[in-house]
Design a protein around this motif. Structure first.
Motif, mmCIF file in Angstrom:
data_model
loop_
_atom_site.group_PDB
_atom_site.id
_atom_site.type_symbol
_atom_site.label_atom_id
_atom_site.label_comp_id
_atom_site.label_asym_id
_atom_site.label_seq_id
_atom_site.Cartn_x
_atom_site.Cartn_y
_atom_site.Cartn_z
ATOM 1 N N LEU A 7 0.857 -1.176 0.000
ATOM 2 C CA LEU A 7 0.000 0.000 0.000
ATOM 3 C C LEU A 7 0.892 1.223 0.000
ATOM 4 C CD1 LEU A 7 -2.903 0.932 0.091
ATOM 5 C CD2 LEU A 7 -2.845 0.741 2.542
ATOM 6 N N LYS A 8 0.883 1.963 -1.096
ATOM 7 C CA LYS A 8 1.742 3.129 -1.252
ATOM 8 C C LYS A 8 0.909 4.327 -1.644
ATOM 9 C CE LYS A 8 5.770 0.623 -2.793
ATOM 10 N NZ LYS A 8 6.822 0.523 -3.793
ATOM 11 N N LYS A 9 1.506 5.490 -1.475
ATOM 12 C CA LYS A 9 0.868 6.704 -1.952
ATOM 13 C C LYS A 9 0.850 6.676 -3.474
ATOM 14 C CE LYS A 9 2.602 9.499 1.818
ATOM 15 N NZ LYS A 9 3.441 10.657 2.152
ATOM 16 N N SER A 10 -0.094 7.349 -4.053
ATOM 17 C CA SER A 10 -0.242 7.360 -5.500
ATOM 18 C C SER A 10 0.486 8.543 -6.111
ATOM 19 C CB SER A 10 -1.717 7.436 -5.875
ATOM 20 O OG SER A 10 -1.869 7.527 -7.264
ATOM 21 N N PHE A 25 -4.951 0.393 -4.614
ATOM 22 C CA PHE A 25 -4.761 -0.872 -3.914
ATOM 23 C C PHE A 25 -6.028 -1.721 -3.952
ATOM 24 C CE2 PHE A 25 -4.791 -3.435 -0.018
ATOM 25 C CZ PHE A 25 -3.590 -4.117 -0.160
ATOM 26 N N LEU A 26 -7.183 -1.058 -3.812
ATOM 27 C CA LEU A 26 -8.460 -1.775 -3.805
ATOM 28 C C LEU A 26 -9.039 -2.000 -5.195
ATOM 29 C CD1 LEU A 26 -10.120 0.066 -0.790
ATOM 30 C CD2 LEU A 26 -9.180 -2.247 -0.826
ATOM 31 N N GLY A 27 -8.435 -1.390 -6.207
ATOM 32 C CA GLY A 27 -8.947 -1.525 -7.562
ATOM 33 C C GLY A 27 -10.019 -0.513 -7.893
ATOM 34 N N TRP A 28 -10.104 0.555 -7.116
ATOM 35 C CA TRP A 28 -11.084 1.609 -7.347
ATOM 36 C C TRP A 28 -10.427 2.752 -8.107
ATOM 37 C CZ3 TRP A 28 -13.316 2.495 -1.758
ATOM 38 C CH2 TRP A 28 -13.966 1.339 -1.335
ATOM 39 N N SER A 29 -11.258 3.609 -8.647
ATOM 40 C CA SER A 29 -10.729 4.823 -9.248
ATOM 41 C C SER A 29 -10.347 5.787 -8.127
ATOM 42 C CB SER A 29 -11.777 5.469 -10.155
ATOM 43 O OG SER A 29 -12.836 5.989 -9.385
#
Length: 72
Positions: A7-10, A25-29
């Motif tokens: 889990l990293k910053k985008s 990470f969750l596959g969301w936009s």
């Protein structure tokens, strides 16, 4: 290659990249994750701001240097 995702910053961040990183990470936009944080912030009477700030310091930054981009 590790089978665990980190889990990293985008890199597509508005503030600290926490919401967008959690969305990736969750596959969301990123927009959906940011909306979730806003709703969480309203429902928690601002506690989400404290959690977001803690996550901003705990999550590692995104990998800006990716060797795979140069191999193409």
């Amino acid at each position: 290659m590790s089978r665990f995702r980190s889990l990293k910053k985008s890199q597509s961040n508005l503030l600290a990249g926490v919401a967008a990183g959690m969305g990736e990470f969750l596959g969301w936009s990123p927009a959906r994750a940011r909306a979730g944080w806003v709703i969480f912030g309203i429902l928690s009477f601002g506690f989400a701001i404290v959690v977001y700030t803690i996550f901003a310091f705990l999550f590692p930054p995104p990998n800006h240097f990716n060797l795979d981009n140069f191999r193409q």
